[in-house]
Design a protein around this motif. Structure first.
Motif, PDB file in Angstrom:
ATOM      1  N   PHE A   1       0.814  -1.208   0.000  1.00 54.21           N
ATOM      2  CA  PHE A   1       0.000   0.000   0.000  1.00 54.21           C
ATOM      3  C   PHE A   1       0.853   1.266   0.000  1.00 54.21           C
ATOM      4  O   PHE A   1       1.882   1.344   0.681  1.00 54.21           O
ATOM      5  CB  PHE A   1      -0.895   0.048   1.244  1.00 54.21           C
ATOM      6  N   ASP A   2       0.382   2.252  -0.745  1.00 51.18           N
ATOM      7  CA  ASP A   2       0.811   3.629  -0.582  1.00 51.18           C
ATOM      8  C   ASP A   2       0.151   4.142   0.703  1.00 51.18           C
ATOM      9  O   ASP A   2      -0.753   3.496   1.243  1.00 51.18           O
ATOM     10  CB  ASP A   2       0.353   4.428  -1.806  1.00 51.18           C
TER      11      ASP A   2
ATOM     12  N   ALA B   1       4.456   0.733 -10.240  1.00 53.59           N
ATOM     13  CA  ALA B   1       4.353  -0.657  -9.802  1.00 53.59           C
ATOM     14  C   ALA B   1       4.345  -1.616 -10.976  1.00 53.59           C
ATOM     15  O   ALA B   1       5.012  -2.654 -10.955  1.00 53.59           O
ATOM     16  CB  ALA B   1       3.098  -0.835  -8.948  1.00 53.59           C
ATOM     17  N   GLN B   2       3.600  -1.281 -12.005  1.00 54.53           N
ATOM     18  CA  GLN B   2       3.518  -2.170 -13.171  1.00 54.53           C
ATOM     19  C   GLN B   2       4.865  -2.290 -13.867  1.00 54.53           C
ATOM     20  O   GLN B   2       5.252  -3.379 -14.310  1.00 54.53           O
ATOM     21  CB  GLN B   2       2.444  -1.661 -14.130  1.00 54.53           C
ATOM     22  N   GLN B   3       5.601  -1.195 -13.962  1.00 53.47           N
ATOM     23  CA  GLN B   3       6.921  -1.251 -14.588  1.00 53.47           C
ATOM     24  C   GLN B   3       7.895  -2.086 -13.765  1.00 53.47           C
ATOM     25  O   GLN B   3       8.870  -2.614 -14.299  1.00 53.47           O
ATOM     26  CB  GLN B   3       7.458   0.170 -14.779  1.00 53.47           C
ATOM     27  N   ALA B   4       7.607  -2.232 -12.463  1.00 50.36           N
ATOM     28  CA  ALA B   4       8.435  -3.069 -11.603  1.00 50.36           C
ATOM     29  C   ALA B   4       7.956  -4.524 -11.610  1.00 50.36           C
ATOM     30  O   ALA B   4       8.539  -5.358 -10.914  1.00 50.36           O
ATOM     31  CB  ALA B   4       8.420  -2.531 -10.175  1.00 50.36           C
ATOM     32  N   GLY B   5       6.923  -4.811 -12.395  1.00 49.84           N
ATOM     33  CA  GLY B   5       6.438  -6.177 -12.531  1.00 49.84           C
ATOM     34  C   GLY B   5       5.327  -6.556 -11.582  1.00 49.84           C
ATOM     35  O   GLY B   5       4.923  -7.731 -11.524  1.00 49.84           O
ATOM     36  N   LEU B   6       4.799  -5.578 -10.820  1.00 48.04           N
ATOM     37  CA  LEU B   6       3.693  -5.842  -9.919  1.00 48.04           C
ATOM     38  C   LEU B   6       2.363  -5.592 -10.629  1.00 48.04           C
ATOM     39  O   LEU B   6       2.310  -4.926 -11.670  1.00 48.04           O
ATOM     40  CB  LEU B   6       3.760  -4.945  -8.681  1.00 48.04           C
ATOM     41  N   GLN B   7       1.300  -6.089 -10.059  1.00 44.55           N
ATOM     42  CA  GLN B   7      -0.036  -5.681 -10.458  1.00 44.55           C
ATOM     43  C   GLN B   7      -0.366  -4.402  -9.689  1.00 44.55           C
ATOM     44  O   GLN B   7       0.220  -4.126  -8.650  1.00 44.55           O
ATOM     45  CB  GLN B   7      -1.055  -6.774 -10.131  1.00 44.55           C
TER      46      GLN B   7
ATOM     47  N   VAL C   1       0.265  -7.134  -5.448  1.00 48.95           N
ATOM     48  CA  VAL C   1      -0.542  -6.016  -5.917  1.00 48.95           C
ATOM     49  C   VAL C   1      -0.161  -4.771  -5.131  1.00 48.95           C
ATOM     50  O   VAL C   1      -0.126  -4.799  -3.896  1.00 48.95           O
ATOM     51  CB  VAL C   1      -2.052  -6.285  -5.759  1.00 48.95           C
ATOM     52  N   TYR C   2       0.143  -3.700  -5.853  1.00 45.81           N
ATOM     53  CA  TYR C   2       0.399  -2.421  -5.203  1.00 45.81           C
ATOM     54  C   TYR C   2      -0.860  -1.579  -5.294  1.00 45.81           C
ATOM     55  O   TYR C   2      -1.463  -1.442  -6.357  1.00 45.81           O
ATOM     56  CB  TYR C   2       1.573  -1.683  -5.851  1.00 45.81           C
ATOM     57  N   VAL C   3      -1.248  -0.975  -4.175  1.00 43.32           N
ATOM     58  CA  VAL C   3      -2.482  -0.211  -4.065  1.00 43.32           C
ATOM     59  C   VAL C   3      -2.133   1.237  -3.756  1.00 43.32           C
ATOM     60  O   VAL C   3      -1.542   1.527  -2.708  1.00 43.32           O
ATOM     61  CB  VAL C   3      -3.372  -0.790  -2.943  1.00 43.32           C
ATOM     62  N   GLY C   4      -2.454   2.149  -4.662  1.00 45.37           N
ATOM     63  CA  GLY C   4      -2.102   3.542  -4.432  1.00 45.37           C
ATOM     64  C   GLY C   4      -2.912   4.501  -5.269  1.00 45.37           C
ATOM     65  O   GLY C   4      -3.631   4.101  -6.192  1.00 45.37           O
ATOM     66  N   ASP C   5      -2.779   5.800  -4.964  1.00 48.15           N
ATOM     67  CA  ASP C   5      -3.607   6.814  -5.609  1.00 48.15           C
ATOM     68  C   ASP C   5      -2.929   7.544  -6.758  1.00 48.15           C
ATOM     69  O   ASP C   5      -3.611   8.169  -7.574  1.00 48.15           O
ATOM     70  CB  ASP C   5      -4.033   7.869  -4.574  1.00 48.15           C
ATOM     71  N   ASP C   6      -1.603   7.490  -6.837  1.00 49.70           N
ATOM     72  CA  ASP C   6      -0.901   8.283  -7.841  1.00 49.70           C
ATOM     73  C   ASP C   6      -0.740   7.488  -9.141  1.00 49.70           C
ATOM     74  O   ASP C   6      -0.119   6.426  -9.146  1.00 49.70           O
ATOM     75  CB  ASP C   6       0.475   8.694  -7.317  1.00 49.70           C
ATOM     76  N   PRO C   7      -1.285   7.995 -10.248  1.00 47.47           N
ATOM     77  CA  PRO C   7      -1.218   7.240 -11.501  1.00 47.47           C
ATOM     78  C   PRO C   7       0.198   6.905 -11.945  1.00 47.47           C
ATOM     79  O   PRO C   7       0.460   5.792 -12.409  1.00 47.47           O
ATOM     80  CB  PRO C   7      -1.907   8.160 -12.514  1.00 47.47           C
TER      81      PRO C   7
END
Length: 254
Positions: A31-32, A210-216, A197-203
């Motif tokens: 989480f953020d 997160a996606q570029q780091a391979g996470l959902q 899965v990374y959960v956060g508010d900043d696009p």
């Protein structure tokens, strides 16, 4: 009340664009903090006002020369002078105040006390109403962690018990969206990035990073915003209750 099955998914829940191929099983959540678990804008505004009130009483020459806005601009200008300031916001504020004190002949030894005033107010956050109950439930089913560019202390805020890992940019040495900070949190939890899965508010920092780091990535959109073109989260949710609904749907193969 949080949904308990797929049929109870909130109407605000919006699935995002899936990863290429079959979506990997979710084994951990990261989480953020700011604007994900609590609103931060009013907290910072109050903290900066309390700091300025302190300056008026304890370092009046600073308060006569500077305003809250000019101190903020000074920090923005200072970021370019030292790469550390891009990920250590406490050091940035401390350095900016030190410059302000020195510029008007005030005792820079008071800066630590000024920062203590700001830090105490910075931690006076109020989590969104869904946060405590949702984290309690989520922590019973998955390992949880946090990755933040700020310097919030989860122990002081009262949320630390929910998380098995908490990584802050100022102590790690780099900030989101650098992949290494996401990978370090995954490693601490013992879960591969693709199963996290990374959960956060900043696009940009949270979703694309997160996606570029391979996470959902799940976008928490509490303020009725719109994702920029070219960015697509695995899901868009307005609360952690909707995140729980998405997890239920995902686990059920929906």
């Amino acid at each position: 009340m949080a949904p308990t099955n797929n049929s109870a998914i909130s109407p605000g829940f919006r699935p995002g664009k899936p990863l290429t191929g079959k979506k990997p099983a979710i084994k951990a959540l990261l989480f953020d903090l700011d604007d994900t678990l609590w609103p931060i804008v009013p907290v910072i505004a109050r903290a900066e006002q309390l700091l300025f009130d302190w300056l008026q009483q304890n370092a009046p020459a600073v308060s006569r020369r500077y305003t809250i806005e000019s101190l903020r601009q000074q920090r923005m200008d200072l970021v370019a002078s030292n790469p550390v300031f891009k990920f250590d916001l406490w050091k940035l504020r401390h350095a900016a105040l030190t410059i302000a004190f020195n510029s008007v002949g005030e005792d820079a030894g008071k800066v630590d006390a000024a920062m203590a005033v700001f830090s105490e107010a910075r931690h006076a956050v109020t989590p969104f109403v869904d946060v405590q109950p949702a984290l309690t439930r989520l922590s019973q089913r998955l390992p949880l962690g946090t990755v933040s560019n700020g310097f919030a202390d989860l122990g002081k805020i009262g949320l630390a018990r929910h998380f098995q890992a908490s990584i802050a940019a100022h102590s790690f040495g780099c900030a989101k969206p650098d992949p290494s900070i996401f990978h370090a949190a995954c490693a601490t939890l013992g879960v591969a990035p693709e199963h996290t899965v990374y959960v956060g508010d900043d696009p940009l920092l949270d979703v694309a990073g997160a996606q570029q780091a391979g996470l959902q990535a799940v976008w928490i959109n509490r303020f009725d915003r719109v994702l920029p073109a070219g960015i697509s989260a695995q899901a868009s949710c307005t609360s952690l209750h909707e995140l729980e609904a998405w997890l239920e749907q995902t686990a059920g193969g929906g």
